[in-house]
Write a protein that holds these residues in place. Structure first.
Motif, PDB file in Angstrom:
ATOM      1  N   TYR A  31      -4.767   1.292  -1.428  1.00  0.00           N
ATOM      2  CA  TYR A  31      -4.672   0.448  -2.627  1.00  0.00           C
ATOM      3  C   TYR A  31      -4.581  -1.039  -2.279  1.00  0.00           C
ATOM      4  CZ  TYR A  31      -3.608   4.802  -5.157  1.00  0.00           C
ATOM      5  OH  TYR A  31      -3.666   6.062  -5.705  1.00  0.00           O
ATOM      6  N   ILE A  35      -3.433   0.755  -9.666  1.00  0.00           N
ATOM      7  CA  ILE A  35      -3.858   2.024  -9.063  1.00  0.00           C
ATOM      8  C   ILE A  35      -5.374   2.153  -9.238  1.00  0.00           C
ATOM      9  CG2 ILE A  35      -3.631   4.560  -9.209  1.00  0.00           C
ATOM     10  CD1 ILE A  35      -0.952   3.434  -8.386  1.00  0.00           C
ATOM     11  N   ASP A  36      -6.045   2.220  -8.126  1.00  0.00           N
ATOM     12  CA  ASP A  36      -7.516   2.272  -8.153  1.00  0.00           C
ATOM     13  C   ASP A  36      -7.970   3.651  -8.675  1.00  0.00           C
ATOM     14  OD1 ASP A  36     -10.182   2.159  -7.722  1.00  0.00           O
ATOM     15  OD2 ASP A  36     -10.087   1.886  -5.534  1.00  0.00           O
ATOM     16  N   SER A  94      -6.013  -4.011  -4.518  1.00  0.00           N
ATOM     17  CA  SER A  94      -5.425  -4.554  -5.759  1.00  0.00           C
ATOM     18  C   SER A  94      -4.263  -5.501  -5.474  1.00  0.00           C
ATOM     19  CB  SER A  94      -4.965  -3.410  -6.669  1.00  0.00           C
ATOM     20  OG  SER A  94      -3.943  -2.673  -6.034  1.00  0.00           O
ATOM     21  N   ASN A 121       0.832  -1.212   0.000  1.00  0.00           N
ATOM     22  CA  ASN A 121       0.000   0.000   0.000  1.00  0.00           C
ATOM     23  C   ASN A 121       0.867   1.263   0.000  1.00  0.00           C
ATOM     24  OD1 ASN A 121      -2.478   1.309  -0.015  1.00  0.00           O
ATOM     25  ND2 ASN A 121      -2.559   1.451   2.211  1.00  0.00           N
TER      26      ASN A 121
END
Lengths: 200, 318
Positions: B27, A99-100, B30, A17
């Motif tokens: 994130y 990458i969201d 993912s 993250n």
């Protein structure tokens, strides 16, 4: 699936993250697609060179240094990339989107814009030291610098630029534009909302 | 967040704002797809660098047709540049002319007995100039005998009854590619002396030098134990200005490399009044890459004139 890949993924999990956040913030001037490309290339390179990592405790700084190097390479190659055909990137069709995109609006606010006031190395140093929690020594190693003083002065410059930005130094041009807005139009409304959000 | 050094962390609002902004981003979702993707990648061995580089190069070119096009264009440019013709003057041969008094049978006999006269076309013309009978000989010296032409001339001048000996060099303008012109400047001579007798080796070196346009060289073979050493002495001005040659002689397991360098100083009297040490230093500055020894820089003093020869013969590998 090899033992090496498994171990790499295991070590990556706690850092994943932060690594993605660092990469996205580093690319604050660029699109999420670019950040995605850089993080994918970095992970690929890290996996390929995983065998060269001797001390697993240093995985975090090692990974961040790869991301930083990849980012520097990316911006250096930016000029040449325009001469390549657009289908060039299709060579890696299986790359997942890491990458969201639904969180992209966060990078469109004033704070993200403030990061754009900094040059690439200053932004990288600031994110590594202040956000990534790396020491000056580690930041120096990650950035591939040779002296601590270079990193210290870079950090100092970055902070002072940010301070100036938040004291409206960097957004002076926007104030100039303000006079050109007609009251009630969309630009004027946007500007007003930004000022309100800042509490002014 | 932990900082071990004494450098103070910025606690201002600006950094808190940036931290807060980044804390809003997550994130983690993912990670599973990233892990799946990473596990699906076949990790290439990092120990096999050459193969990996070749593979990378292949991938680089095959990834896009435009890269192949750029590479082909670059290659075509290099080939075209190397083949670009440049004009240079080249000796095509020499013409030697002389006159003989036909009433002098001894001179006529000696001229006719010259052995080299059969090696090229000869034109004999009978003339009468102001009542004086003479025979004008014109002999075209072939290009390959260019090195011997001075010797021919001297031989003629020694014959009583032979006059007006003139030598005319025939040169032609040749257009040749850049790479060929460059090679032409520095001759490469390779001789395999294995199983050659001393005389054969001597003759081979002389022939090769002559075909490279260097005449008047004296070749000496010195035998030292099992090894032979080649010593070549060159006549003055025998090596073209700014030219030279690079000779490699293979003799059994021994390899001898002889490099003859010559450079026109361009400044007459450049060395006059200089000590040997100063001259050697000046020469070394002219040939910085050749690491010249003192004995390779030959200084000849003739009155006030100073002549300098640089002969480099090295690299005897056994």
């Amino acid at each position: 699936m090899s033992f090496e890949s498994n171990r790499f993924v295991e070590l990556l999990r706690p850092e994943y993250n932060d690594a993605l956040k660092y990469c996205r913030a580093l690319c604050s001037k660029r699109s999420a697609d670019d950040a995605d490309d850089i993080i994918q290339q970095s992970l690929l390179k890290a996996l390929e060179n995983f065998g060269s990592l001797r001390i697993e405790e240093r995985f975090r700084s090692w990974l961040f240094s790869i991301i930083t190097r990849e980012y520097y390479n990316w911006i250096r190659k930016d000029f040449w990339r325009r001469f390549l055909p657009s289908d060039d990137e299709k060579q890696f069709p299986e790359f997942p989107e890491l990458i969201d995109r639904s969180q992209e609006n966060i990078f469109k606010n004033d704070i993200a814009t403030a990061l754009n006031c900094l040059n690439d190395k200053e932004r990288s140093a600031l994110l590594l030291f202040e956000i990534g929690g790396f020491s000056i020594q580690e930041t120096m190693e990650i950035q591939g610098e040779r002296s601590l003083s270079a990193v210290k002065s870079r950090l100092s410059r970055a902070r002072s630029k940010l301070k100036d930005y938040f004291n409206n130094e960097c957004i002076k041009p926007a104030n100039k534009i303000k006079s050109e807005f007609s009251e009630g139009d969309i630009s004027d409304e946007t500007y007003r909302l930004i000022q309100e959000a800042r509490g002014k | 967040m932990k900082h071990t050094d004494s450098y103070k962390k910025q606690e201002g609002n600006e950094m808190n704002d940036v931290s807060r902004m980044l804390n809003k981003v997550n994130y983690e979702d993912s990670f599973d797809s990233a892990a799946g993707w990473l596990n699906g990648i076949k990790v290439e061995s990092q120990t096999n660098y050459p193969e990996r580089r070749i593979k990378k190069m292949k991938e680089f070119f095959l990834a896009s047709k435009i890269r192949i096009a750029y590479a082909v264009l670059a290659l075509a440019f290099v080939v075209a540049a190397c083949n670009y013709p440049v004009t240079s003057n080249e000796t095509a041969g020499d013409v030697l002319t002389w006159t003989v008094d036909p009433t002098n049978p001894e001179a006529m006999k000696q001229v006719k007995s010259l052995s080299w006269l059969s090696k090229g076309p000869v034109k004999v013309e009978a003339r009468n100039i102001n009542g004086v009978e003479e025979q004008l000989y014109s002999f075209v010296v072939p290009k390959e005998n260019h090195g011997k032409v001075s010797a021919y001339k001297s031989e003629l001048e020694r014959i009583a009854g032979v006059g007006s000996v003139k030598l005319l060099e025939l040169s032609q303008t040749v257009k040749r590619p850049v790479y060929s012109a460059l090679l032409h400047e520095l001759f490469q001579i390779n001789i395999n002396a294995t199983n050659m007798s001393d005389d054969e080796l001597k003759s081979e070196i002389t022939t090769q030098l002559q075909s490279a346009g260097i005449s008047g060289a004296t070749v000496k073979i010195e035998v030292n134990g099992n090894a032979r050493r080649v010593n070549i002495e060159f006549a003055e001005n025998s090596i073209p200005p700014n030219g030279g040659f690079d000779m490699t002689i293979t003799d059994g397991n021994n390899l001898e490399k002889i490099k003859q360098l010559r450079k026109d100083s361009g400044t007459p009297g450049k060395f006059n009044g200089k000590t040997d040490e100063e001259i050697r230093r000046m020469v070394r500055e002219d040939f910085p890459d050749d690491d010249l020894r003192d004995d390779e820089i030959q200084i000849i003093r003739e009155g006030n004139d100073v002549k300098v020869k640089v002969v480099k013969e090295r690299e005897v590998v056994e």
